[in-house]
Design a protein around this motif. Structure first.
Motif, PDB file in Angstrom:
ATOM      1  N   GLY A 183     -10.624 -22.574 -46.828  1.00 18.60           N
ATOM      2  CA  GLY A 183     -10.444 -21.564 -45.802  1.00 18.60           C
ATOM      3  C   GLY A 183     -10.343 -20.163 -46.359  1.00 18.60           C
ATOM      4  O   GLY A 183      -9.759 -19.273 -45.737  1.00 18.60           O
ATOM      5  N   ARG A 184     -10.931 -19.932 -47.528  1.00 18.61           N
ATOM      6  CA  ARG A 184     -10.879 -18.610 -48.144  1.00 18.61           C
ATOM      7  C   ARG A 184     -12.046 -18.463 -49.116  1.00 18.61           C
ATOM      8  O   ARG A 184     -12.753 -19.428 -49.415  1.00 18.61           O
TER       9      ARG A 184
ATOM     10  N   GLN B  23     -16.158  -1.173 -56.535  1.00 20.77           N
ATOM     11  CA  GLN B  23     -16.083  -2.439 -57.251  1.00 20.77           C
ATOM     12  C   GLN B  23     -16.670  -3.545 -56.384  1.00 20.77           C
ATOM     13  O   GLN B  23     -16.355  -3.645 -55.194  1.00 20.77           O
ATOM     14  N   ALA B  24     -17.519  -4.358 -56.993  1.00 17.75           N
ATOM     15  CA  ALA B  24     -18.169  -5.447 -56.257  1.00 17.75           C
ATOM     16  C   ALA B  24     -17.842  -6.776 -56.918  1.00 17.75           C
ATOM     17  O   ALA B  24     -17.696  -6.862 -58.145  1.00 17.75           O
ATOM     18  N   GLU B  25     -17.758  -7.813 -56.096  1.00 16.70           N
ATOM     19  CA  GLU B  25     -17.479  -9.156 -56.598  1.00 16.70           C
ATOM     20  C   GLU B  25     -18.311 -10.161 -55.815  1.00 16.70           C
ATOM     21  O   GLU B  25     -18.327 -10.133 -54.579  1.00 16.70           O
ATOM     22  N   LEU B  26     -19.010 -11.021 -56.546  1.00 13.89           N
ATOM     23  CA  LEU B  26     -19.811 -12.066 -55.913  1.00 13.89           C
ATOM     24  C   LEU B  26     -18.923 -13.281 -55.680  1.00 13.89           C
ATOM     25  O   LEU B  26     -18.359 -13.844 -56.619  1.00 13.89           O
ATOM     26  N   LEU B  27     -18.813 -13.684 -54.425  1.00  7.19           N
ATOM     27  CA  LEU B  27     -17.905 -14.759 -54.027  1.00  7.19           C
ATOM     28  C   LEU B  27     -18.666 -15.806 -53.226  1.00  7.19           C
ATOM     29  O   LEU B  27     -19.828 -15.610 -52.866  1.00  7.19           O
ATOM     30  N   HIS B  28     -17.999 -16.921 -52.955  1.00  7.70           N
ATOM     31  CA  HIS B  28     -18.544 -17.835 -51.958  1.00  7.70           C
ATOM     32  C   HIS B  28     -17.407 -18.351 -51.088  1.00  7.70           C
ATOM     33  O   HIS B  28     -16.270 -18.519 -51.538  1.00  7.70           O
TER      34      HIS B  28
ATOM     35  N   ASP C 160     -23.446 -23.074 -38.677  1.00  5.35           N
ATOM     36  CA  ASP C 160     -22.983 -22.071 -37.714  1.00  5.35           C
ATOM     37  C   ASP C 160     -21.461 -22.023 -37.638  1.00  5.35           C
ATOM     38  O   ASP C 160     -20.863 -20.940 -37.636  1.00  5.35           O
ATOM     39  N   GLU C 161     -20.829 -23.182 -37.562  1.00  5.83           N
ATOM     40  CA  GLU C 161     -19.371 -23.208 -37.466  1.00  5.83           C
ATOM     41  C   GLU C 161     -18.729 -22.686 -38.746  1.00  5.83           C
ATOM     42  O   GLU C 161     -17.697 -22.004 -38.700  1.00  5.83           O
ATOM     43  N   ASP C 162     -19.329 -23.002 -39.887  1.00  8.64           N
ATOM     44  CA  ASP C 162     -18.810 -22.468 -41.146  1.00  8.64           C
ATOM     45  C   ASP C 162     -18.928 -20.949 -41.177  1.00  8.64           C
ATOM     46  O   ASP C 162     -18.032 -20.255 -41.670  1.00  8.64           O
ATOM     47  N   PHE C 163     -20.037 -20.433 -40.652  1.00  9.30           N
ATOM     48  CA  PHE C 163     -20.203 -18.981 -40.641  1.00  9.30           C
ATOM     49  C   PHE C 163     -19.204 -18.334 -39.684  1.00  9.30           C
ATOM     50  O   PHE C 163     -18.680 -17.244 -39.971  1.00  9.30           O
ATOM     51  N   LEU C 164     -18.927 -18.988 -38.570  1.00  7.23           N
ATOM     52  CA  LEU C 164     -17.920 -18.465 -37.647  1.00  7.23           C
ATOM     53  C   LEU C 164     -16.546 -18.443 -38.317  1.00  7.23           C
ATOM     54  O   LEU C 164     -15.804 -17.450 -38.209  1.00  7.23           O
TER      55      LEU C 164
ATOM     56  N   GLN D 124     -14.201 -15.190 -39.072  1.00  6.31           N
ATOM     57  CA  GLN D 124     -12.793 -15.157 -38.664  1.00  6.31           C
ATOM     58  C   GLN D 124     -11.900 -14.824 -39.858  1.00  6.31           C
ATOM     59  O   GLN D 124     -10.937 -14.056 -39.735  1.00  6.31           O
ATOM     60  N   GLY D 125     -12.237 -15.391 -41.018  1.00  4.80           N
ATOM     61  CA  GLY D 125     -11.481 -15.070 -42.223  1.00  4.80           C
ATOM     62  C   GLY D 125     -11.618 -13.612 -42.615  1.00  4.80           C
ATOM     63  O   GLY D 125     -10.640 -12.972 -43.032  1.00  4.80           O
ATOM     64  N   LEU D 126     -12.828 -13.061 -42.490  1.00  3.41           N
ATOM     65  CA  LEU D 126     -13.037 -11.649 -42.802  1.00  3.41           C
ATOM     66  C   LEU D 126     -12.208 -10.750 -41.892  1.00  3.41           C
ATOM     67  O   LEU D 126     -11.568  -9.786 -42.350  1.00  3.41           O
ATOM     68  N   VAL D 127     -12.221 -11.053 -40.599  1.00  2.00           N
ATOM     69  CA  VAL D 127     -11.488 -10.235 -39.632  1.00  2.00           C
ATOM     70  C   VAL D 127      -9.985 -10.328 -39.879  1.00  2.00           C
ATOM     71  O   VAL D 127      -9.269  -9.314 -39.859  1.00  2.00           O
ATOM     72  N   ALA D 128      -9.488 -11.535 -40.140  1.00  3.27           N
ATOM     73  CA  ALA D 128      -8.057 -11.709 -40.385  1.00  3.27           C
ATOM     74  C   ALA D 128      -7.621 -10.947 -41.638  1.00  3.27           C
ATOM     75  O   ALA D 128      -6.570 -10.283 -41.652  1.00  3.27           O
ATOM     76  N   GLU D 129      -8.419 -11.022 -42.690  1.00  2.00           N
ATOM     77  CA  GLU D 129      -8.082 -10.317 -43.926  1.00  2.00           C
ATOM     78  C   GLU D 129      -8.114  -8.807 -43.720  1.00  2.00           C
ATOM     79  O   GLU D 129      -7.254  -8.074 -44.233  1.00  2.00           O
TER      80      GLU D 129
END
Length: 508
Positions: A486-487, A475-480, A42-46, A50-55
């Motif tokens: 932190g990215r 364009q799509a990119e598979l990421l993790h 859960d904390e990792d998903f949060l 947060q990283g998505l919103v900041a970016e």
């Protein structure tokens, strides 16, 4: 329009995740997890959100977070409480997951994952969109009573943030099947193309009251059936993706590593055998109301999405074999092969031993020489037996079937979209599709965020990849997501053997 977004010259970014499998989470009293929980991040998903919103703030670009099925697990979950007057089967396995039972489960799941709820609220409060699609473990998410606890939990989290609740909830959307952006992408969970996990009548939003206990049992895929009535009994052992090949590999693993647990579950799990016999004998008869409701919902989606007959063609791609044939393939045939192999080896070995024994007995030789021959014969037979056993256990598995890739190719041809993405199989995939038309098309699978046991061999990579698909423009990119960095970083994938790829799909 439902399931479809009109063409946009500057569409928002899409962030797709799937197969989180949230269960009941932590126990409030002890802080420990329920035994069948699989999502501990859960904390990792949060942090991820947060990283998505900041970016997005840095790029000044909105995005839509899409949960592509099996976000919640209403199948691998501790059964809902039933009263003492309930039937023995319900006391053992839980009540049928009707809309009311599913709503109670959803409330419990959200209470056990407060940080995950905060993550969803964070995305909405920042002005972005969130979309939920159902999977085979949370097909109940189509029902409004099941959506309501999620809306209420997110609304409460939004109030704590001081965000505009009504405006934010307007960007929280539930679709009953797919997300389609013409000329850009097709998104769905993909379980309907898996013969062991597909429903006959998956569209259930129209008349939830039709789905009582008998109807739910009749239209329960065999993979779901095994999860509910057998695999849940193994407790906190790694989640299994049910399939014929995974079942065999999982059984071998239990025999070698947890034989005591296997014997204890099987010896005390007599009701499962009865359930299996009932399930094999059960037909789809008596489901005319559910079939009519499915067709009505399909017509509504076809009209609302503008896809018309094309949506019917996609619906026809789903695999729904007859129950008896499905059960025979998944249960009876592997067992019959095992018995046949054991009989062949046993009778063949005994025949060879008997022939060799007779030949040595009739030899005109001394006792010492015959003794040496007897010992040599037994050693040779033992070597053959052990060699055969080692070959059976250690041989490289054949290339697994890939029905989802075939379906992705058909969908790309039907719709002319460059991106088709599924979840369900818990395996990250990037595979170019041969559509026979100009322009490239690619099938993506977003894998999972949990540890899982499948038929695939273990790979030399991190045990868990917090994988997601990012779509910018076309364009799509598979990421993790890498918590330590932190990215986001590229997902770890391996080159495929082009000869193992299904027809209609080019090798990656």
């Amino acid at each position: 329009m439902e399931g479809r977004v009109p063409s946009d010259p500057n569409p928002p970014d899409l962030i797709l995740v799937s197969d989180l499998h949230l269960g009941r989470g932590r126990l409030s009293g002890t802080g420990r997890y329920h035994a069948l929980e699989t999502f501990f991040f859960d904390e990792d998903f949060l942090d991820f959100c947060q990283g998505l919103v900041a970016e997005a703030e840095q790029r000044r670009t909105p995005f839509r977070l899409i949960f592509n099925g099996d976000t919640f697990d209403l199948l691998r979950i501790e059964p809902a409480h039933v009263g003492p007057s309930a039937a023995r089967r319900e006391r053992r396995f839980g009540a049928p997951v009707t809309p009311e039972v599913a709503a109670e489960m959803m409330t419990s799941i959200l209470a056990g994952h407060p940080a995950w709820v905060e993550a969803v609220a964070l995305v909405l409060a920042a002005g972005h969109g969130v979309l939920f699609l159902p999977g085979n473990h949370d097909v109940e998410l189509q029902w409004e009573p099941v959506q309501r606890p999620l809306r209420e939990a997110v609304a409460e989290a939004l109030r704590r943030r001081g965000a505009g609740v009504e405006e934010a909830l307007g960007r929280l959307v539930f679709e009953p099947w797919f997300h389609h952006e013409p000329g850009r992408i097709w998104v769905e969970h993909g379980s309907q193309y898996d013969p062991e996990c597909s429903f006959r009548y998956p569209l259930r939003a129209g008349q939830p009251a039709l789905w009582d206990g008998p109807a739910l049992e009749r239209d329960m895929p065999l993979g779901n059936f095994f999860q509910r009535y057998l695999y849940n009994a193994f407790g906190a052992i790694t989640f299994i993706v049910p399939s014929t090949r995974a079942n065999s590999r999982y059984l071998r693993w239990l025999v070698w590593n947890r034989p005591g647990l296997l014997l204890r579950v099987l010896s005390g799990h007599g009701p499962f055998s009865l359930q299996l016999l009932r399930r094999v004998a059960m037909t789809a008869g008596g489901m005319s109301p559910q079939e009519e409701a499915h067709r009505a919902e399909l017509e509504r989606l076809a009209a609302g999405s503008g896809l018309g007959r094309t949506l019917h063609d996609i619906d026809a791609l789903k695999h729904v074999p007859p129950n008896l044939a499905q059960a025979a393939r998944a249960v009876v045939w592997p067992l019959a092969r095992l018995v046949l192999l054991a009989l062949t080896v046993g009778l063949g070995g005994f025949g060879l031993w008997f022939a060799a024994f007779g030949a040595i007995t009739h030899l005109q030789a001394g006792l010492g020489f015959k003794t040496v021959l007897f010992l040599g014969m037994h050693l040779a037979l033992m070597a053959v037996l052990l060699g055969g056993l080692a070959w059976r256990l250690l041989r490289a598995p054949a290339a697994p079937p890939r029905p989802l890739r075939r379906a992705a190719g058909h969908i790309a041809r039907l719709l002319g979209v460059p991106i088709v993405t599924f979840g369900h199989i818990h395996e990250e995939v990037v595979a170019p599709l041969d559509t026979g038309a100009p322009g490239a098309a690619t099938y993506f699978n977003t894998g999972t965020w949990i540890s899982v046991f499948t038929h695939e061999p273990l790979l030399p990579r991190e045990r868990i990849q917090f994988s997601f698909l990012r779509v910018r423009g076309h364009q799509a990119e598979l990421l993790h997501w890498s918590p330590s960095r932190g990215r986001a970083v590229p997902a770890i994938l391996f080159e495929e053997d082009e000869h193992a790829v299904e027809p209609g799909v080019r090798a990656a």
